[in-house]
Design a protein around this motif. Structure first.
Motif, PDB file in Angstrom:
ATOM      1  N   GLN A  84      40.423   8.969   8.203  1.00  0.00           N
ATOM      2  CA  GLN A  84      39.280   8.870   9.125  1.00  0.00           C
ATOM      3  C   GLN A  84      39.241   7.524   9.849  1.00  0.00           C
ATOM      4  OE1 GLN A  84      37.858  11.835   9.456  1.00  0.00           O
ATOM      5  NE2 GLN A  84      39.249  12.350   7.759  1.00  0.00           N
ATOM      6  N   ILE A  85      39.689   6.460   9.178  1.00  0.00           N
ATOM      7  CA  ILE A  85      39.615   5.131   9.817  1.00  0.00           C
ATOM      8  C   ILE A  85      40.945   4.701  10.439  1.00  0.00           C
ATOM      9  CG2 ILE A  85      37.798   4.410   8.248  1.00  0.00           C
ATOM     10  CD1 ILE A  85      40.789   2.559   7.596  1.00  0.00           C
ATOM     11  N   SER A  86      42.021   5.410  10.128  1.00  0.00           N
ATOM     12  CA  SER A  86      43.322   5.038  10.697  1.00  0.00           C
ATOM     13  C   SER A  86      43.551   5.643  12.072  1.00  0.00           C
ATOM     14  CB  SER A  86      44.453   5.468   9.751  1.00  0.00           C
ATOM     15  OG  SER A  86      44.441   6.876   9.556  1.00  0.00           O
ATOM     16  N   GLN A  87      42.678   6.536  12.512  1.00  0.00           N
ATOM     17  CA  GLN A  87      42.826   7.153  13.825  1.00  0.00           C
ATOM     18  C   GLN A  87      42.317   6.199  14.906  1.00  0.00           C
ATOM     19  OE1 GLN A  87      40.639  10.807  13.579  1.00  0.00           O
ATOM     20  NE2 GLN A  87      42.012  11.728  12.052  1.00  0.00           N
ATOM     21  N   ASP A  88      43.225   5.745  15.763  1.00  0.00           N
ATOM     22  CA  ASP A  88      42.876   4.857  16.891  1.00  0.00           C
ATOM     23  C   ASP A  88      42.109   3.623  16.432  1.00  0.00           C
ATOM     24  OD1 ASP A  88      44.046   6.668  18.651  1.00  0.00           O
ATOM     25  OD2 ASP A  88      42.184   7.795  18.862  1.00  0.00           O
ATOM     26  N   ASN A  89      42.603   2.986  15.358  1.00  0.00           N
ATOM     27  CA  ASN A  89      42.000   1.739  14.855  1.00  0.00           C
ATOM     28  C   ASN A  89      40.505   1.888  14.575  1.00  0.00           C
ATOM     29  OD1 ASN A  89      44.488   0.500  15.057  1.00  0.00           O
ATOM     30  ND2 ASN A  89      44.090  -0.328  17.098  1.00  0.00           N
ATOM     31  N   ASN A  90      40.185   2.941  13.828  1.00  0.00           N
ATOM     32  CA  ASN A  90      38.803   3.181  13.400  1.00  0.00           C
ATOM     33  C   ASN A  90      37.870   3.314  14.609  1.00  0.00           C
ATOM     34  OD1 ASN A  90      36.588   3.569  11.765  1.00  0.00           O
ATOM     35  ND2 ASN A  90      36.523   1.488  10.976  1.00  0.00           N
ATOM     36  N   VAL A  91      38.191   4.289  15.436  1.00  0.00           N
ATOM     37  CA  VAL A  91      37.420   4.486  16.669  1.00  0.00           C
ATOM     38  C   VAL A  91      35.967   4.861  16.378  1.00  0.00           C
ATOM     39  CG1 VAL A  91      38.047   6.927  16.884  1.00  0.00           C
ATOM     40  CG2 VAL A  91      37.519   5.608  18.944  1.00  0.00           C
ATOM     41  N   ASN A  92      35.697   5.468  15.213  1.00  0.00           N
ATOM     42  CA  ASN A  92      34.327   5.848  14.851  1.00  0.00           C
ATOM     43  C   ASN A  92      33.539   4.724  14.190  1.00  0.00           C
ATOM     44  OD1 ASN A  92      34.450   8.591  15.746  1.00  0.00           O
ATOM     45  ND2 ASN A  92      35.694   9.086  13.952  1.00  0.00           N
ATOM     46  N   HIS A  93      34.186   3.581  13.953  1.00  0.00           N
ATOM     47  CA  HIS A  93      33.525   2.398  13.398  1.00  0.00           C
ATOM     48  C   HIS A  93      32.875   2.681  12.040  1.00  0.00           C
ATOM     49  CE1 HIS A  93      33.109   1.632  17.950  1.00  0.00           C
ATOM     50  NE2 HIS A  93      34.201   1.029  17.521  1.00  0.00           N
ATOM     51  N   PHE A  94      33.683   3.169  11.111  1.00  0.00           N
ATOM     52  CA  PHE A  94      33.206   3.490   9.767  1.00  0.00           C
ATOM     53  C   PHE A  94      33.424   2.311   8.818  1.00  0.00           C
ATOM     54  CE2 PHE A  94      33.736   8.148  10.738  1.00  0.00           C
ATOM     55  CZ  PHE A  94      32.424   8.495  10.473  1.00  0.00           C
ATOM     56  N   PHE A  95      32.422   2.022   7.992  1.00  0.00           N
ATOM     57  CA  PHE A  95      32.625   1.254   6.765  1.00  0.00           C
ATOM     58  C   PHE A  95      33.074   2.242   5.691  1.00  0.00           C
ATOM     59  CE2 PHE A  95      29.693  -1.393   9.079  1.00  0.00           C
ATOM     60  CZ  PHE A  95      30.062  -2.692   8.757  1.00  0.00           C
ATOM     61  N   VAL A  96      33.993   1.831   4.836  1.00  0.00           N
ATOM     62  CA  VAL A  96      34.467   2.676   3.746  1.00  0.00           C
ATOM     63  C   VAL A  96      33.979   2.082   2.430  1.00  0.00           C
ATOM     64  CG1 VAL A  96      36.476   3.610   2.541  1.00  0.00           C
ATOM     65  CG2 VAL A  96      36.484   3.444   5.034  1.00  0.00           C
ATOM     66  N   ALA A  97      33.187   2.844   1.685  1.00  0.00           N
ATOM     67  CA  ALA A  97      32.656   2.402   0.393  1.00  0.00           C
ATOM     68  C   ALA A  97      33.401   3.151  -0.713  1.00  0.00           C
ATOM     69  CB  ALA A  97      31.155   2.685   0.310  1.00  0.00           C
ATOM     70  N   THR A  98      34.193   2.419  -1.480  1.00  0.00           N
ATOM     71  CA  THR A  98      35.017   3.046  -2.507  1.00  0.00           C
ATOM     72  C   THR A  98      35.272   2.071  -3.640  1.00  0.00           C
ATOM     73  OG1 THR A  98      37.156   4.105  -2.936  1.00  0.00           O
ATOM     74  CG2 THR A  98      37.124   2.340  -1.315  1.00  0.00           C
ATOM     75  N   ILE A 124      31.829  -8.082  17.088  1.00  0.00           N
ATOM     76  CA  ILE A 124      32.421  -8.680  18.281  1.00  0.00           C
ATOM     77  C   ILE A 124      33.804  -8.108  18.560  1.00  0.00           C
ATOM     78  CG2 ILE A 124      33.270 -10.853  19.254  1.00  0.00           C
ATOM     79  CD1 ILE A 124      31.012 -12.263  17.718  1.00  0.00           C
ATOM     80  N   ASN A 125      34.629  -7.989  17.520  1.00  0.00           N
ATOM     81  CA  ASN A 125      36.037  -7.641  17.719  1.00  0.00           C
ATOM     82  C   ASN A 125      36.318  -6.143  17.689  1.00  0.00           C
ATOM     83  OD1 ASN A 125      36.959 -10.407  17.827  1.00  0.00           O
ATOM     84  ND2 ASN A 125      36.586 -10.506  15.634  1.00  0.00           N
ATOM     85  N   HIS A 126      35.470  -5.363  17.004  1.00  0.00           N
ATOM     86  CA  HIS A 126      35.763  -3.938  16.855  1.00  0.00           C
ATOM     87  C   HIS A 126      34.636  -3.037  17.345  1.00  0.00           C
ATOM     88  CE1 HIS A 126      39.429  -4.799  14.638  1.00  0.00           C
ATOM     89  NE2 HIS A 126      38.751  -5.645  13.897  1.00  0.00           N
ATOM     90  N   GLY A 127      33.564  -3.594  17.852  1.00  0.00           N
ATOM     91  CA  GLY A 127      32.515  -2.784  18.466  1.00  0.00           C
ATOM     92  C   GLY A 127      31.616  -2.048  17.501  1.00  0.00           C
ATOM     93  N   PHE A 128      31.456  -2.546  16.280  1.00  0.00           N
ATOM     94  CA  PHE A 128      30.513  -1.926  15.343  1.00  0.00           C
ATOM     95  C   PHE A 128      29.090  -2.103  15.875  1.00  0.00           C
ATOM     96  CE2 PHE A 128      34.152  -1.606  12.911  1.00  0.00           C
ATOM     97  CZ  PHE A 128      33.950  -1.108  11.641  1.00  0.00           C
ATOM     98  N   LYS A 129      28.292  -1.058  15.780  1.00  0.00           N
ATOM     99  CA  LYS A 129      26.928  -1.092  16.311  1.00  0.00           C
ATOM    100  C   LYS A 129      25.944  -0.548  15.283  1.00  0.00           C
ATOM    101  CE  LYS A 129      28.392  -0.441  21.120  1.00  0.00           C
ATOM    102  NZ  LYS A 129      28.288   0.436  22.322  1.00  0.00           N
ATOM    103  N   VAL A 130      24.708  -0.938  15.464  1.00  0.00           N
ATOM    104  CA  VAL A 130      23.609  -0.427  14.638  1.00  0.00           C
ATOM    105  C   VAL A 130      23.112   0.882  15.261  1.00  0.00           C
ATOM    106  CG1 VAL A 130      21.312  -0.960  13.737  1.00  0.00           C
ATOM    107  CG2 VAL A 130      23.013  -2.780  13.976  1.00  0.00           C
ATOM    108  N   PRO A 131      22.893   1.929  14.482  1.00  0.00           N
ATOM    109  CA  PRO A 131      23.011   2.012  13.021  1.00  0.00           C
ATOM    110  C   PRO A 131      24.467   2.102  12.571  1.00  0.00           C
ATOM    111  CG  PRO A 131      22.338   4.135  13.917  1.00  0.00           C
ATOM    112  CD  PRO A 131      22.361   3.193  15.068  1.00  0.00           C
ATOM    113  N   PHE A 132      24.803   1.363  11.513  1.00  0.00           N
ATOM    114  CA  PHE A 132      26.152   1.380  10.979  1.00  0.00           C
ATOM    115  C   PHE A 132      26.431   2.735  10.320  1.00  0.00           C
ATOM    116  CE2 PHE A 132      25.307  -3.334  10.468  1.00  0.00           C
ATOM    117  CZ  PHE A 132      26.034  -3.675  11.598  1.00  0.00           C
ATOM    118  N   LYS A 133      27.706   3.134  10.366  1.00  0.00           N
ATOM    119  CA  LYS A 133      28.142   4.386   9.735  1.00  0.00           C
ATOM    120  C   LYS A 133      29.020   4.045   8.531  1.00  0.00           C
ATOM    121  CE  LYS A 133      29.734   6.031  13.659  1.00  0.00           C
ATOM    122  NZ  LYS A 133      30.348   6.962  14.627  1.00  0.00           N
ATOM    123  N   VAL A 134      28.668   4.594   7.381  1.00  0.00           N
ATOM    124  CA  VAL A 134      29.342   4.274   6.126  1.00  0.00           C
ATOM    125  C   VAL A 134      29.852   5.560   5.490  1.00  0.00           C
ATOM    126  CG1 VAL A 134      29.144   3.140   3.877  1.00  0.00           C
ATOM    127  CG2 VAL A 134      27.782   2.310   5.810  1.00  0.00           C
TER     128      VAL A 134
END
Length: 257
Positions: free
Chosen positions: A106-120, A18-28
């Motif tokens: 990768q996620i700090s550019q334009d408030n995570n414009v690519n909608h990435f989950f970060v697995a670390t 809702i707030n950041h526009g994450f969509k399916v398929p998710f990108k991780v």
């Protein structure tokens, strides 16, 4: 316990959708530490476990920086597993960059414009990502993959942006109201009445024809009433009384026969 965990994950996913526009398929985006941790736990392949955990289709990526870091550490099984993943072009192909700095950029550019989950598994990177707007963190434990819930900083940031949006909408509405008579709603292009048009006066309407009982014709009512009276009269028969003489004569005839 597992039901509560899935409920929290669905709640967090709804927040990011809702707030950041994450969509399916998710990108991780995954780093080498995350891949190696799943292999040590013997849970399975990362490209199968991540979609199973999120409950949606996913595209799992890594970067050249993460692969180079695994090569330096000499983790052959993790290197083999990362070869099955898609490579995200991070822009650090020429210069060697630590994987933590690479993923955070990768996620700090334009408030995570690519909608990435970060697995670390890097705790410092987890804190940095979870405190940045639009940052979502996955990590591995002995119980499998887990998800970091949205931080208080992210929630405050979303509340602030929502308030700014409401203030902006209020100013727009105020300007429209002020310009109502000058090309706004009152002009020819607006929703108000055009010049030279005469509005009809609303008159009081009659009763609803569906709720009013129909009137019957007068002749039909009279015929029906007259016919009923005639039938009633014909139905009534007059009672005839027999005289005593006639009854006596009848008995004598019967005796003589």
């Amino acid at each position: 316990m597992r039901r509560n965990r899935h409920k929290q994950v669905r709640k967090a996913l709804r927040f990011y959708k809702i707030n950041h526009g994450f969509k399916v398929p998710f990108k991780v985006l995954v780093d080498g530490n995350f891949v190696n941790a799943l292999l040590e736990l013997k849970r399975g392949e990362v490209q199968d476990l991540v979609p199973q955990f999120l409950g949606e289709k996913c595209r799992v990526f890594t970067t050249r920086c993460c692969v180079n870091e695994l090569k330096k550490l000499g983790l052959s099984d993790a290197i083999r597993a990362t070869k099955l993943l898609a490579i995200h072009h991070c822009g650090h192909e020429t210069a060697a960059t630590p994987s933590s700095d690479c993923l955070f950029q990768q996620i700090s550019q334009d408030n995570n414009v690519n909608h990435f989950f970060v697995a670390t598994q890097d705790r410092a990177l987890q804190r940095k990502v979870s405190n940045s707007p639009g940052g979502a963190v996955l990590f591995a434990t002995v119980n499998g993959i887990q998800m970091e819930m949205p931080s208080e900083r992210q929630k405050k940031h979303m509340m602030k942006t929502a308030e700014e949006r409401q203030l902006h909408m209020g100013e727009m509405e105020r300007r429209l109201l002020e310009d109502g008579g000058h090309g706004g709603h009152g002009g020819h292009g607006g929703h108000g009445p055009r010049e030279g048009t005469v509005r009809r006066k609303k008159t009081k309407g009659g009763p609803n024809p569906l709720s009013v009982k129909r009137r019957k014709p007068a002749g039909a009512a009279e015929d029906r009433s007259g016919g009923q009276k005639g039938d009633e009269a014909s139905a009534k028969r007059k009672r005839q009384r027999k005289s005593r003489e006639s009854s006596g004569a009848g008995t004598e005839r019967a005796l003589n026969t």
